[in-house]
Design an enzyme around this catalytic site. Structure first.
Site, PDB file in Angstrom:
ATOM      1  N   PHE A   1       0.848  -1.198   0.000  1.00 53.45           N
ATOM      2  CA  PHE A   1       0.000   0.000   0.000  1.00 53.45           C
ATOM      3  C   PHE A   1       0.876   1.239   0.000  1.00 53.45           C
ATOM      4  CE2 PHE A   1      -1.600   3.560   2.471  1.00 53.45           C
ATOM      5  CZ  PHE A   1      -2.820   3.823   1.851  1.00 53.45           C
TER       6      PHE A   1
ATOM      7  N   PHE B   1       3.904   3.850   3.592  1.00 51.27           N
ATOM      8  CA  PHE B   1       4.069   2.619   2.829  1.00 51.27           C
ATOM      9  C   PHE B   1       3.761   1.444   3.755  1.00 51.27           C
ATOM     10  CE2 PHE B   1       7.278   5.437   0.740  1.00 51.27           C
ATOM     11  CZ  PHE B   1       6.642   5.548  -0.484  1.00 51.27           C
ATOM     12  N   GLU B   2       3.007   0.481   3.260  1.00 46.86           N
ATOM     13  CA  GLU B   2       2.682  -0.729   4.019  1.00 46.86           C
ATOM     14  C   GLU B   2       2.968  -1.941   3.136  1.00 46.86           C
ATOM     15  OE1 GLU B   2       1.542  -1.259   7.087  1.00 46.86           O
ATOM     16  OE2 GLU B   2       0.894   0.717   7.807  1.00 46.86           O
ATOM     17  N   GLN B   3       3.910  -2.747   3.569  1.00 43.36           N
ATOM     18  CA  GLN B   3       4.303  -3.951   2.832  1.00 43.36           C
ATOM     19  C   GLN B   3       3.759  -5.182   3.536  1.00 43.36           C
ATOM     20  OE1 GLN B   3       6.135  -5.021   0.029  1.00 43.36           O
ATOM     21  NE2 GLN B   3       5.522  -7.018   0.789  1.00 43.36           N
TER      22      GLN B   3
END
Length: 836
Positions: free
Chosen positions: A259, A326-328
């Protein structure tokens, strides 16, 4: 059989790929690299992603890079609670490094008056890139290894152009203590033959996990309150440079993809300019292009929001910057099965690395637009501020200088100008003492940040929130505050109130319970073996009124002689910032000092239950409160060991928010017996339900079934989410004569609430010392249905059980270390439970 063979081949390929990973997996191709710059492997002994980097190795590599590259300077901005350095690298061209202070000053001028003289065509953009604020979301800090190497070693026109036009503030680990804790876990459970089975121990770290810092705080909620050393360091850096973009690299569930912001459009704080979101969308195009190139799935404008300014990706938005989350999807270890196939740790690192570079490319290409946005942000803010004319906020507490000082300290750290009243004043029936109050003019540079901190909001476009919906700071500190046109003298340097004792006494000493650090003082006194009593009713003696909860220390029959007692109390007053008054008589107007309405107090031995089933955030807040604020010993008792613990050592046991059946039936029986023998058991939040269900607290709960009417399947999540009270502020009426409320001067108290537990009031009115008013909502979101349940309910109950007490709070009185206003409720429960 063929299918099983195929899976084995696939797993073997992934496992082999993980073990054979090289730096080339991450780096852009067709780029040459300076051979004089050491690779991560040459310094830390393994490839990026082969093992989880420990913080000490991360620090070692960053220092080696700074030694080897003229592009990098490094500073240590302080230490964590565990003594780890809080590093910041400044990365730019060698030419810019030689002129870095002038560049910084020019950049700051962009936010000041008369900034139109600056030509943004010729100015570098400033980008703050930060990693892994949650320690068990490690792909960010591991990507920092590769990213720092690339920025130091890459050669060619592209990197030269980037570094000539960009100042990169590179924060390799937002959370050193948490990163170290998680790296230990992942590495110590790593197998040589990597195993993607999500049931393996590697993917199930022990309580409390590595997400948090030393005291188990979520550092990504502390950007605005700045109560923790890691936050204080990065906020000082932020205001020192005023970056144009700030990135915050996180992880999410294993079955998710990747994201990047913007988040949900309907959940943006109304104080954030629309241009902020437009530029965020423009930057997002660069992330999409870069992730498309390596074939990674991603999404945007869903799930996450930009509402609470205490998060890393939202705090910049109220400061003229652009925050990017940022979402990994997380491998949580080295290799794990997911709905999207086998998820490797190196793959998660590559996505983070890729968006580090896409952010920098966006910054370079949008440089002038973003610099102009920052200038416009402050130009418009000054225009808004000028319309306020001579309006200001004033806040303070006539009885408690410390709480007001602590809020002033936060505001000063955010470079907000503060003024001191020229004298004592009264506004709307509230007294603001000169030395206990602060004036905040609205007409100043950080006008929008001030409005965000004082914001009172009860109407919202969306009913779903990723975090809390209210944080109004004067409510959090339980301070009197209002708008005013009062002026004062500017405060250049803040100082906390000095403690005092007026003289030596041969009879007794008194201090009221209002000041924030009075529990610290009382603990020092009782721990020294000095006798002290608490007055249950007000009185007047030698020209001074004394309120409920006044502490009295008689001089006679103490273990210290008269002079030694005076000297000890003088020291106590000094370190606790309280005033102690010597009196020469016990004859008063009201209760005399020898009255039975003075209750003897005992030294408290407090325990905190922690471990599996306990919410670590809540437990950490209590640990921090005792250890850091009040300098009191508190024993942490693990749930796994409670059956073997001698509870008789403790006078009070605190049970934070609890999930499920964390405590066995034998532990429950032991706790009941301990309470019957005189102990005080204090429970918070969902523990209230546990106390009720285990016959420790006899209460009735207000409940209402929420039935969906005309709600489609698509709307199901929104319907249920709208019933969540994620964090709002409510007004409660308090009975000041009850010991739980000793030290509070007003008849109402702002309470933070993040549960839907509503206790019916007791039939005896005196057993409801804290009760929500008929119109309780002060700020934040609550559904209409839950608001009806809240009205008239009680957030606190205390009941006898044998010779002991059981106390229940429906909500968290110690929220995130900055809810100073209700900290004393817990301390009152500890010290005064026997007279409740």
């Amino acid at each position: 059989m063929k299918k099983i063979t195929f899976l084995v081949i696939v797993f073997t390929q992934f496992i082999s790929g993980q073990n054979d990973i090289t730096l080339d997996y991450y780096l852009p191709q067709n780029v040459s690299y300076n051979a004089n710059i050491p690779t991560p492997k040459e310094i830390i002994g393994h490839e990026v992603g082969e093992w989880h980097v420990t913080h000490d190795k991360l620090v070692t590599y960053m220092k080696k890079l700074a030694e080897a590259s003229p592009r990098i300077s490094i500073e240590n901005r302080g230490t964590t609670y565990e003594g780890r350095p809080i590093l910041l690298l400044t990365v730019t061209s060698e030419k810019n490094q030689a002129n870095i202070e002038q560049i910084r000053q020019d950049h700051i001028r962009l936010t000041e008056n008369n900034s139109n003289a600056l030509n943004t065509d010729n100015m570098p953009i400033v980008v703050y890139q930060g990693f892994s604020i949650h320690g068990n979301e490690p792909s960010g800090s591991n990507a920092a290894l590769a990213a720092a190497y690339y920025l130091a070693a890459a050669e060619g026109n592209e990197i030269d152009n980037l570094l000539n036009n960009t100042i990169i503030l590179f924060d390799p680990s937002f959370n050193p203590d948490g990163l170290q804790r998680f790296a230990y876990w992942a590495n110590s459970n790593r197998s040589h033959v990597l195993n993607p089975d999500p049931n393996d121990r590697e993917y199930d770290e022990v309580w409390p996990g590595g997400r948090t810092n030393h005291y188990w705080f979520d550092l990504n909620r502390d950007w605005l309150p700045i109560q923790l050393p890691e936050s204080q360091a990065r906020i000082e850096s932020f205001h020192h440079w005023m970056p144009n973009i700030l990135t915050d690299h996180h992880e999410m569930g294993t079955n998710s993809t990747f994201f990047f912001q913007p988040g949900e459009p309907s959940r943006v704080n109304p104080l954030t300019p629309k241009m902020n979101q437009q530029l965020t969308k423009e930057i997002a195009k660069y992330h999409a292009k870069a992730l498309d190139k390596i074939g990674s799935l991603y999404y945007s404008e869903e799930d996450y929001d930009d509402f609470y300014y205490g998060k890393g990706s939202t705090f910049p938005d109220i400061n003229g910057s652009i925050g990017i989350l940022f979402e990994q999807g997380s491998s949580r270890g080295h290799l794990q099965e997911s709905e999207n196939g086998i998820l490797t740790f190196p793959f998660t690192i590559r996505n983070q690395f890729t968006t580090v570079l896409s952010t920098l490319e966006a910054a370079k290409n949008l440089r002038v637009d973003i610099l102009n946005y920052q200038r416009d942000f402050y130009t418009n803010a000054r225009s808004e501020a000028s319309k306020t004319k001579n309006k200001a906020y004033i806040f303070g507490d006539e009885k408690d200088a410390t709480k007001a000082y602590q809020l002033a300290k936060i505001m000063k750290s955010h470079l907000i100008d503060l003024y001191e009243p020229t004298g004592d004043i009264t506004i709307n029936g509230k007294d603001y003492k000169k030395e206990n109050s602060y004036i905040v003019p609205k007409n100043q540079k950080n006008h929008r940040l001030i409005e965000a901190m004082f914001d009172i909001r009860t109407k919202f476009e969306d009913s779903l929130f990723y975090d809390i919906s209210a944080w109004t700071f004067p409510y959090a500190f339980n301070l009197d505050f209002t708008e005013t046109t009062t002026t004062g003298n500017k405060i250049d340097h803040l100082s906390i109130k000095k403690g005092s004792i007026n003289k030596e006494s041969s009879y007794a000493y008194l201090f009221e319970w209002h000041e924030y650090y009075t529990p610290k003082a009382l603990n020092m006194i009782l721990s020294k073996g000095i006798r002290a009593k608490v007055g249950k009713t007000p009185f007047f003696v030698e020209g001074k009124d004394y309120d409920y909860g006044t502490i009295m220390i008689p001089v006679q029959n103490q273990k210290l002689n008269k002079t030694a007692l005076y000297n000890f109390l003088k020291k106590t007053a000094d370190v606790s910032h309280i005033d102690i008054t010597a009196v020469s008589t016990g004859l008063t107007t009201g209760i005399d000092l020898g009255s039975n309405d003075f209750e003897a107090l005992k030294n408290q031995k407090v325990a905190l239950i922690v471990g599996n089933g306990i919410t670590s955030y809540d437990a950490g807040e209590i640990w921090h409160l005792f250890d850091q604020q009040y300098n009191m010993q508190i024993s942490k008792l693990d749930t796994d060991n409670l059956n073997r613990t001698d509870l008789d050592r403790y006078t009070a046991i605190i049970l934070p928010n609890m999930r499920g059946n964390a405590l066995s039936s034998s532990i429950i029986n032991n706790l009941k017996e301990w309470v019957r023998n005189g102990g005080t058991l204090i429970g918070f939040r969902n523990t209230v339900n546990w106390l009720k269900n285990n016959d420790l607290l006899k209460i009735n709960l207000k409940e209402k079934e929420m039935t969906a009417r005309n709600i489609s399947f698509e709307q199901k999540e929104s319907f249920s989410g709208a019933q969540v009270t994620g964090g709002a502020i409510f007004e409660a009426r308090i009975d000041r004569s009850h010991p739980i409320n000793f030290g509070y001067k007003n008849k109402t108290l702002p309470m933070f609430r993040n549960t839907n537990i509503y206790i019916e009031p007791n039939e005896q009115s005196y057993n409801n010392p804290i009760q929500y008013t008929p119109k309780p909502l002060l700020s934040g979101y609550i559904s209409e249905e839950n608001l009806e349940l809240l009205k008239g309910s009680v957030p606190f109950q205390v009941q006898r059980l044998g010779r002991g007490r059981v106390i229940g709070f429906t909500d968290n009185t110690n929220f995130r270390a900055f809810w100073y206003g209700t900290n004393k409720l817990l301390m009152n429960a500890v010290f005064f439970s026997k007279i409740m």
